[in-house]
Every structure is written in structure tokens, then in C-alpha cells.
Design an enzyme around this catalytic site. Sequence first.
Site, PDB file in Angstrom:
ATOM      1  N   ASP A   6       0.879  -1.176   0.000  1.00  0.00           N
ATOM      2  CA  ASP A   6       0.000   0.000   0.000  1.00  0.00           C
ATOM      3  C   ASP A   6       0.914   1.223   0.000  1.00  0.00           C
ATOM      4  OD1 ASP A   6      -2.394   1.573   0.339  1.00  0.00           O
ATOM      5  OD2 ASP A   6      -1.895   1.789   2.450  1.00  0.00           O
ATOM      6  N   SER A   7       0.298   2.395  -0.196  1.00  0.00           N
ATOM      7  CA  SER A   7       1.077   3.634  -0.098  1.00  0.00           C
ATOM      8  C   SER A   7       1.528   3.885   1.336  1.00  0.00           C
ATOM      9  CB  SER A   7       0.211   4.816  -0.538  1.00  0.00           C
ATOM     10  OG  SER A   7      -0.888   4.941   0.353  1.00  0.00           O
ATOM     11  N   TYR A  38      -0.779   8.277  -2.438  1.00  0.00           N
ATOM     12  CA  TYR A  38      -0.868   7.982  -3.877  1.00  0.00           C
ATOM     13  C   TYR A  38      -2.030   8.752  -4.518  1.00  0.00           C
ATOM     14  CZ  TYR A  38       2.178   3.728  -3.881  1.00  0.00           C
ATOM     15  OH  TYR A  38       3.220   2.842  -3.823  1.00  0.00           O
ATOM     16  N   GLY A  39      -3.007   9.112  -3.685  1.00  0.00           N
ATOM     17  CA  GLY A  39      -4.267   9.650  -4.203  1.00  0.00           C
ATOM     18  C   GLY A  39      -4.132  10.891  -5.072  1.00  0.00           C
ATOM     19  N   CYS A  69      -4.456  -1.645  -1.795  1.00  0.00           N
ATOM     20  CA  CYS A  69      -4.608  -0.210  -2.017  1.00  0.00           C
ATOM     21  C   CYS A  69      -5.547  -0.040  -3.205  1.00  0.00           C
ATOM     22  CB  CYS A  69      -3.231   0.372  -2.328  1.00  0.00           C
ATOM     23  SG  CYS A  69      -3.253   2.096  -2.843  1.00  0.00           S
ATOM     24  N   ASN A  70      -6.657   0.669  -3.007  1.00  0.00           N
ATOM     25  CA  ASN A  70      -7.598   0.867  -4.118  1.00  0.00           C
ATOM     26  C   ASN A  70      -6.978   1.703  -5.226  1.00  0.00           C
ATOM     27  OD1 ASN A  70      -9.234   0.508  -1.545  1.00  0.00           O
ATOM     28  ND2 ASN A  70     -10.808   0.311  -3.104  1.00  0.00           N
ATOM     29  N   THR A  71      -6.187   2.709  -4.827  1.00  0.00           N
ATOM     30  CA  THR A  71      -5.616   3.624  -5.814  1.00  0.00           C
ATOM     31  C   THR A  71      -4.624   2.884  -6.716  1.00  0.00           C
ATOM     32  OG1 THR A  71      -5.833   5.329  -4.124  1.00  0.00           O
ATOM     33  CG2 THR A  71      -4.509   5.886  -6.051  1.00  0.00           C
ATOM     34  N   GLU A 148      -2.205   8.015   8.757  1.00  0.00           N
ATOM     35  CA  GLU A 148      -0.741   7.884   8.791  1.00  0.00           C
ATOM     36  C   GLU A 148      -0.157   8.478  10.072  1.00  0.00           C
ATOM     37  OE1 GLU A 148       1.580   6.313   6.666  1.00  0.00           O
ATOM     38  OE2 GLU A 148      -0.206   5.458   5.715  1.00  0.00           O
ATOM     39  N   CYS A 180     -10.985   3.105  -0.016  1.00  0.00           N
ATOM     40  CA  CYS A 180      -9.563   3.339   0.249  1.00  0.00           C
ATOM     41  C   CYS A 180      -9.237   2.556   1.507  1.00  0.00           C
ATOM     42  CB  CYS A 180      -9.300   4.832   0.465  1.00  0.00           C
ATOM     43  SG  CYS A 180      -7.650   5.190   1.132  1.00  0.00           S
ATOM     44  N   THR A 181      -8.139   1.817   1.476  1.00  0.00           N
ATOM     45  CA  THR A 181      -7.843   0.899   2.576  1.00  0.00           C
ATOM     46  C   THR A 181      -7.419   1.613   3.867  1.00  0.00           C
ATOM     47  OG1 THR A 181      -5.604   0.596   1.697  1.00  0.00           O
ATOM     48  CG2 THR A 181      -7.271  -1.029   1.066  1.00  0.00           C
ATOM     49  N   HIS A 182      -7.116   2.906   3.768  1.00  0.00           N
ATOM     50  CA  HIS A 182      -6.836   3.652   5.010  1.00  0.00           C
ATOM     51  C   HIS A 182      -8.126   3.901   5.805  1.00  0.00           C
ATOM     52  CE1 HIS A 182      -2.892   4.643   3.252  1.00  0.00           C
ATOM     53  NE2 HIS A 182      -2.533   5.149   4.414  1.00  0.00           N
TER      54      HIS A 182
END
Length: 267
Positions: A6-7, A38-39, A69-71, A148, A180-182
Site C-alpha cells: 500500500d502507499s 498515492y491519491g 490499495c484501491n488507488t 498515517e 480506500c484501505t486507510h
Amino acid sequence: MIGLFDSGVGGMSVFREVARLLPQHGYVYYSDNANCPYGDKSPDFIAGRAREITSLLLSKGCKAIVVACNTATAAAIKQLRQEFHGVPFVGMEPALKPAAASTRSGVVGVLATAATLRSEKYLDGKRKYGTGVRILERVGRGFVELVESGELTGQDAESVVSASVAPLVEGGADTIVLGCTHYPFLMDLIRKVAGPGVEVLDPAPSAARHLIYLMVQHGLLDERSATQALSRIGTGAQVPRNPKVELLSSGDPAALMRFFSLVTEHA
Ligand code: DGL
């Protein structure tokens, strides 16, 4: 071994679901936090990072890759499947299909990054599954930064969450898809702002199930282990306290360590 990337720490929300089903497995998790978020990056940049990280995970012995990560899924999964032919990849997509099936108000809210919402992959999914329902979209502005930095509760975080979630509810959404996985790490605040009448969908559990099926197909998991893994669904199975996992990051590893503790100690 299973590789995930993921980012940043968002993919830990997917690792949590996978490790619940396959507690004995070995994992490598890569956080590209030097390049997070990444978005707001270009699809080419994200695809380049996805290729490099995938090569690294494969060189470490990973046999299946979860693009947690969806992005990155939207920007790169098609190329990854072509370039690393034969490797099973699981990607993350906003759960539009189950949302469209379960909404009663006929309005579905989608929270995702700007890059995901403008991607061809997302627009295709919307054409396929979004007919007959109204889809309202919002970027979870500031959500990735909150996660984050580990700010998952409190008044300031709630104001940030409210700015993106409240308009979806005001627009009539009774189902909100986390794209979004966050974002699942902000689930408590999202639910609080959305209210009890709104269902919030995290696609991580179905991605974990999909991984099991793919691993069986590719001969990476026998039928018996797969049945055992799938039987853990809905049982409240925990992430093991000391899973076999190598944690890697392109930047400061502190956030990754913190989230690793969060998912292994409070699952
Ligand atoms: N966690 C990621 C996603 O699922 C990326 C968020 C970001 O870096 O902007 O989209």
C-alpha cells in the site's frame, strides 16, 4: 508467502482480514510511505511503484500479491497481471455491487481517493454495478493523513471525517462504501458521523476470501486448508499475536510498527 503493499499503513486493514483467515502463513508487507499519499499522484507514477514493489515482493519469495490499495489497484492491476503472468493478484475495489444490492434509499455513497474516483477501472465498475441507484462520491479529504499520523479519534479528526461523510448522508445515502484501505481505521468516526441508519462497507473481508480462492486455483493452498480458512469467517477469529511477517517501508517505519501493533493486539 503472501505479499501485500500500500502507499502506507492502509493495507494493514487488509492484512488484518487475511491473517485472521490464514494465521499460520508467512507475509511480507511493504508500505511505500515515502511516496504517500498515492491519491494525488499520476497513474503512471503509481503503476511504476506498483511494478517495483511487486518485483521486490516476488524476489522475497511471495507467491501471491495483494494490492492492498484501491488507488494502486485502479492504476496498475491490469499491467501487473500482464507483466507478472501466472502470479495471482488480488486487488481492492469499492464494493459497489453489494452496496447497490442492499441500499433501501437507492442512494450509495462512495468514499475514495481522487485518483481512484477518476480512474477507468472505477468508472467501468460504476457503469456495470451502479445502474438503478444514485451514486454520490466524495474524496476522504485528509483521511489518509489522519491515519498515517495515528490520529484516529478526537474532535479534530471528527471534523475532518464529517466534512466528507455528512454530505453523503445529507444526500440520502444509506450505504457508504469505503474505497480506500486507510479509511476502515476511521470506521468508528465514520459510523458516528453517518449515524445508525447507515451501513458502512469495508471490502477487506471479501478481498481476503477472494485470495483464498485464488490460492487454491494456483495450487498455493490445498482444499483442506482453504476450507479451514473459510470456516474462520464470522467466528471472531483473531489475528495471531506473533504472525510471521516481514515489515518493509520506503520511509520512516514508525507508523507501520504502530499499526502492526494495533492490528495484532486489538483485533
Ligand atoms: N490506501 C490507499 C487506497 O486504498 C491509498 C491512499 C493514498 O495513498 O492516497 O486508495
